[in-house]
Design a protein around this motif. Structure first.
Motif, PDB file in Angstrom:
ATOM      1  N   ALA A 103       0.844  -1.190   0.000  1.00  0.00           N
ATOM      2  CA  ALA A 103       0.000   0.000   0.000  1.00  0.00           C
ATOM      3  C   ALA A 103       0.885   1.249   0.000  1.00  0.00           C
ATOM      4  N   ASP A 104       0.276   2.409  -0.221  1.00  0.00           N
ATOM      5  CA  ASP A 104       0.994   3.681  -0.139  1.00  0.00           C
ATOM      6  C   ASP A 104       1.289   3.998   1.321  1.00  0.00           C
ATOM      7  N   VAL A 105       2.473   4.552   1.567  1.00  0.00           N
ATOM      8  CA  VAL A 105       2.847   4.772   2.947  1.00  0.00           C
ATOM      9  C   VAL A 105       3.438   6.156   3.182  1.00  0.00           C
ATOM     10  N   ALA A 106       3.191   6.680   4.373  1.00  0.00           N
ATOM     11  CA  ALA A 106       3.656   8.020   4.748  1.00  0.00           C
ATOM     12  C   ALA A 106       5.174   8.126   4.651  1.00  0.00           C
ATOM     13  N   VAL A 107       5.636   9.316   4.327  1.00  0.00           N
ATOM     14  CA  VAL A 107       7.076   9.576   4.227  1.00  0.00           C
ATOM     15  C   VAL A 107       7.750   9.204   5.552  1.00  0.00           C
ATOM     16  N   CYS A 108       8.925   8.561   5.469  1.00  0.00           N
ATOM     17  CA  CYS A 108       9.593   8.072   6.681  1.00  0.00           C
ATOM     18  C   CYS A 108      10.481   9.158   7.305  1.00  0.00           C
ATOM     19  N   THR A 138      -1.016   3.409  -5.723  1.00  0.00           N
ATOM     20  CA  THR A 138      -1.650   4.419  -6.577  1.00  0.00           C
ATOM     21  C   THR A 138      -0.836   4.756  -7.816  1.00  0.00           C
ATOM     22  N   ILE A 139       0.403   4.248  -7.928  1.00  0.00           N
ATOM     23  CA  ILE A 139       1.199   4.539  -9.130  1.00  0.00           C
ATOM     24  C   ILE A 139       1.438   3.294  -9.979  1.00  0.00           C
ATOM     25  N   LEU A 363      -2.608   6.762 -10.708  1.00  0.00           N
ATOM     26  CA  LEU A 363      -3.253   5.842 -11.652  1.00  0.00           C
ATOM     27  C   LEU A 363      -4.556   5.274 -11.111  1.00  0.00           C
ATOM     28  N   LEU A 364      -4.668   5.179  -9.802  1.00  0.00           N
ATOM     29  CA  LEU A 364      -5.927   4.705  -9.244  1.00  0.00           C
ATOM     30  C   LEU A 364      -6.235   5.518  -8.001  1.00  0.00           C
ATOM     31  N   ARG A 365      -7.421   6.083  -7.957  1.00  0.00           N
ATOM     32  CA  ARG A 365      -7.765   6.940  -6.820  1.00  0.00           C
ATOM     33  C   ARG A 365      -7.881   6.111  -5.552  1.00  0.00           C
ATOM     34  N   CYS A 366      -7.573   6.744  -4.455  1.00  0.00           N
ATOM     35  CA  CYS A 366      -7.626   6.058  -3.187  1.00  0.00           C
ATOM     36  C   CYS A 366      -7.859   7.096  -2.094  1.00  0.00           C
TER      37      CYS A 366
END
Ligand SMILES: [Zn+2]
Ligand SMILES: [Zn+2]
Ligand SMILES: [Zn+2]
Length: 758
Positions: A103-108, A138-139, A363-366
């Motif tokens: 999944a997409d994840v917050a900047v570390c 999402t990309i 590429l895909l909304r979330c």
């Protein structure tokens, strides 16, 4: 003496920096051997002194990268060889790549440190990322998850970035979105008409616009947000009006936990959720009289708060010193969130004053995920960004099916092996744009997850768009799943249950096998079928949809049923309703015109809320029920309204005459709304516990599953769970998967996969 062990790791271990992590760990312990990706995960061999090898095995799961999710580790002893070094070996391409996308994840923290370091080459670069953080889901255009198959394909890495990408010891080894000022995506600020703002620093200009009280559309990770200063009492109502969102709460983004604590009570669990790498919106009890203007979440004791999660958010907050920004999905009421720059200009030109965009395509909304703490742990209300496409792990292997979900808060679900992939939040399908997104999500998820379903599961409601879509796809077996059976199966699957359970499914609307609208249901169910063992008594829904928007109509429906029309005419409840309108309503119910029968629990809440004086009309789904729950005070009053339990053959009807008699007495006696609400909730807990006991006597079942949107009500959820456990039941509830219709597709998938494999 040396030992050598072969270790197989499965789960989400590819594309998350797992191999460099293993490489570093082995290096630290002086071990030789190798690591490579395989079709099932990651395969490791380590060789060295027994103490170091044991140390490696102990630390391997403990220190894994933040995005990794290990589901299984197997270890076996193998013969030693002459290895002296540890190496990352190429993926064995002979095997089909069957890996889970992260999944997409917050900047570390490491990336943040670099971004705010003036001598770092990525100083203030808004797209800084590494294998431990950044965009993923999402990309992704297709698999395998490699740069050419993502929306980073158009950006060729500069030599410095490429060197990091190729170095197994580097934090950016095979970080697909790796980029910098020289080679990566860039930001721009556009005026409402799409004209580029000539600013040396578009971020500073965006900050200035926000400070000046503008609404700015900001392109994020899974879509655009509409942002404005949450402490500015002039701009928040403007956003509400433009978005046509009357009273539904907005979420606010804050720069850190300290800021969240200024606006909300943050306990340990809430703090952990706020700081988790998924960065969901967390519903937290709101403090009174804070700088966040009331209109952000009117009539609500909670505030949805989330922390900055992209580098861009950090730069905006650092630049403007904001304590809270409204960050709401950029859309008009229930439409899907905007993702493309030109789409944003087209759809949002009347909503936003300017657009802060970039050229890395989504590429895909979330949408943002929404969670809250209940019963001591996190519960998903909307499972989306940060969690999708991490699968739900099933009790056993199942055939691949596609489940298309319900109508509102739609998600879809695809299964494969022991994995169930729930989609991100898709929305309300009656909306044309959302329906387009629904079709797109089905196609996209099948591609990136490499799933070819052998059957389609759908809800029995003939008018749901998802149902019509499923029935139009006649190439595959189609399996209809009753709505509440779907809810209970979803709860069972999440808890990896097999066999039969008592299922309490409470919600607003679900199509019943008798063609009526169910919603207050107790089932005896397994994945193959169910028996309706108890339900709320039917009442008419006068005016259909209108009765959902106007809870006072439901109060009238209940009171007419129990006490007759003449009694209702005299009530203060209907004093404002014109006599002719009231008579029409009575006639409609009497003759069954546009008054379908319902056993909905949501509508019972509406009726009680209207009578208690909480709300006669609503502006968003479940508003009356939510505000009725909020009204519960701390009086400690533990009395309960009685319900009438009537046997009907083997099953039970839960009737409400005694309830409304007691309620009317309290309303007349000026009992506080808080106590009325509490007594109603307590009564419901009692009657459901009583029904469960009767069903246990008859069936011998001791496991109870709680599901359906009504269980987002924390008071009911916690009280009923507590009571059932006290009565000796094993209680199973949702956590990872929403209890509401966002979790429905999982249950549909389980029922369908069982139907085709038996
Ligand atoms: Zn990072
Ligand atoms: Zn570069
Ligand atoms: Zn439902």
């Amino acid at each position: 003496m040396l030992v050598r062990k072969a270790i197989e790791v499965s789960g989400i271990v590819q594309g998350v920096g797992f191999r460099p992590y293993v490489y570093r760990l082995a290096g630290e312990l002086g071990l030789a051997g190798s690591v490579c990706n395989t079709s099932g995960g990651v395969s490791i061999e380590v060789q060295g002194a027994p103490a170091e090898v044991d140390g490696f095995l102990a630390r391997l799961p403990m220190e894994a990268p933040p995005l990794a999710r290990i589901t299984n580790i197997t270890v076996r002893e193998i013969p030693c060889n002459g290895d002296r070094e540890f190496q990352i070996v190429a993926t064995d391409r002979a095997e089909p790549v069957r890996t889970l996308i992260s999944a997409d994840v917050a900047v570390c923290d490491d990336c943040l440190r670099e971004m705010f370091d003036p001598v770092n080459r990525r100083y203030r670069y808004p797209f800084i990322n590494c294998t431990n953080c950044g965009p993923r889901f999402t990309i992704v255009r297709t698999i395998p998850y490699d740069r050419p198959f993502t929306s980073m394909a158009g950006f060729t890495m500069c030599s410095a970035c490429q060197a990091e990408y190729d170095d197994p010891g580097n934090r950016r080894f095979h970080a697909q979105p790796n980029a910098c000022w020289t080679c990566g995506p860039q930001v721009e600020l556009w005026e409402r008409d799409g004209k580029r703002v000539e600013a040396a620093d578009p971020i500073a200009e965006t900050v200035a616009r926000l400070q000046a009280g503008q609404v700015v559309a900001i392109k994020g990770l899974g879509g655009f947000h509409l942002a404005c200063d949450a402490t500015n009492a002039d701009v928040v109502p403007v956003l509400r009006e433009r978005k046509r969102r009357v009273e539904k709460p907005f979420a606010v983004m804050v720069p850190n936990v300290d800021a969240a604590e200024r606006f909300c009570d943050v306990d340990a669990a809430g703090r952990q959720l706020l700081l988790s790498p998924q960065r969901p919106i967390v519903l937290l009890p709101r403090r009174e009289k804070t700088a966040v203007v009331d209109d952000v979440a009117p009539f609500n004791r909670y505030l949805g708060v989330f922390l900055t999660y992209t580098p861009l958010h950090h730069l905006i907050f650092a630049g403007g010193g904001f304590s809270a920004l409204v960050m709401t999905s950029a859309n008009l009421s229930e439409e899907p969130i905007c993702i493309a720059n030109d789409e944003a200009l087209r759809r949002l030109s009347k909503l936003a004053d300017c657009f802060f965009v970039h050229n890395r395509d989504i590429l895909l909304r979330c949408d943002d995920s929404v969670v809250r703490v209940a019963g001591g742990r996190a519960r998903q209300l909307r499972r989306s960004r940060g969690f999708v496409p991490v699968p739900v792990f099933l009790p056993e292997e199942v055939p691949s099916v596609l489940a298309v979900g319900g109508e509102l808060k739609n998600t879809i679900c695809l299964t494969k092996g022991r994995h169930a992939f729930l989609s991100q939040h898709i929305g309300d399908l009656e909306n044309a744009e959302a329906y387009g997104f629904f079709e797109e999500a089905i196609e996209h998820l099948q591609r990136i997850l490499e799933i070819r379903p052998v059957a389609i599961a759908y809800d029995l409601h003939p008018n749901y768009f998802s149902t019509r879509w499923a029935l139009a796809h006649s190439g595959l077996p189609q399996i209809g799943v009753q709505h509440h059976h779907g809810h209970i199966a979803s709860c069972m699957a999440e808890n990896q249950l097999e066999g039969r359970v008592i299922g309490i499914a409470l919600d607003g609307t679900g199509y019943g096998t008798d063609g009526r609208i169910w919603g207050g249901e107790v089932l005896l169910a397994d994945y193959t079928g169910f028996e309706r063992a108890a339900h709320l008594a039917y009442v008419p829904l006068p005016g259909g949809e209108a009765a959902i928007r106007q809870p006072w109509r439901m109060a009238v429906a209940y009171l007419v049923r129990h006490f007759g029309c003449d009694f209702v005419r005299e009530l203060p409840l209907v004093a404002e309703v014109p006599k002719t309108k009231l008579n029409v309503l009575f006639r409609m119910m009497e003759q069954g015109i546009n008054s379908p029968l319902t056993s909905s629990c949501g509508r019972l809440f509406d009726a009680v809320a209207a009578l208690a004086g909480v709300r006669r009309e609503v502006n968003y789904e479940a508003q009356a029920a939510i505000e009725l729950e909020m009204a519960i005070g701390n009086s400690g009053d533990d009395s309960a309204y009685p319900f009438d339990l009537v046997a009907e053959g083997e099953s039970w009807i839960i009737d409400t005459r005694s309830l409304f008699e007691a309620l009317l007495r309290d309303v007349g006696g000026k009992v506080s709304v808080g106590d009325i609400s509490r007594r109603f909730h307590n009564g419901l807990v009692n009657v459901l516990a009583e029904v469960s006991s009767h069903l246990r006597e008859r069936s011998g079942l001791e496991r109870v599953c709680l599901s359906g949107g009504t269980f987002q009500n924390v008071y009911l959820f916690e009280r009923l769970g507590f009571r059932l456990r006290k009565d000796g039941f094993q209680v199973f509830v949702h956590g990872e998967v929403p209890a509401g219709d966002g979790g429905l597709s999982l249950g549909q998938a389980m029922v369908a996969s069982r139907a085709i494999s038996t």
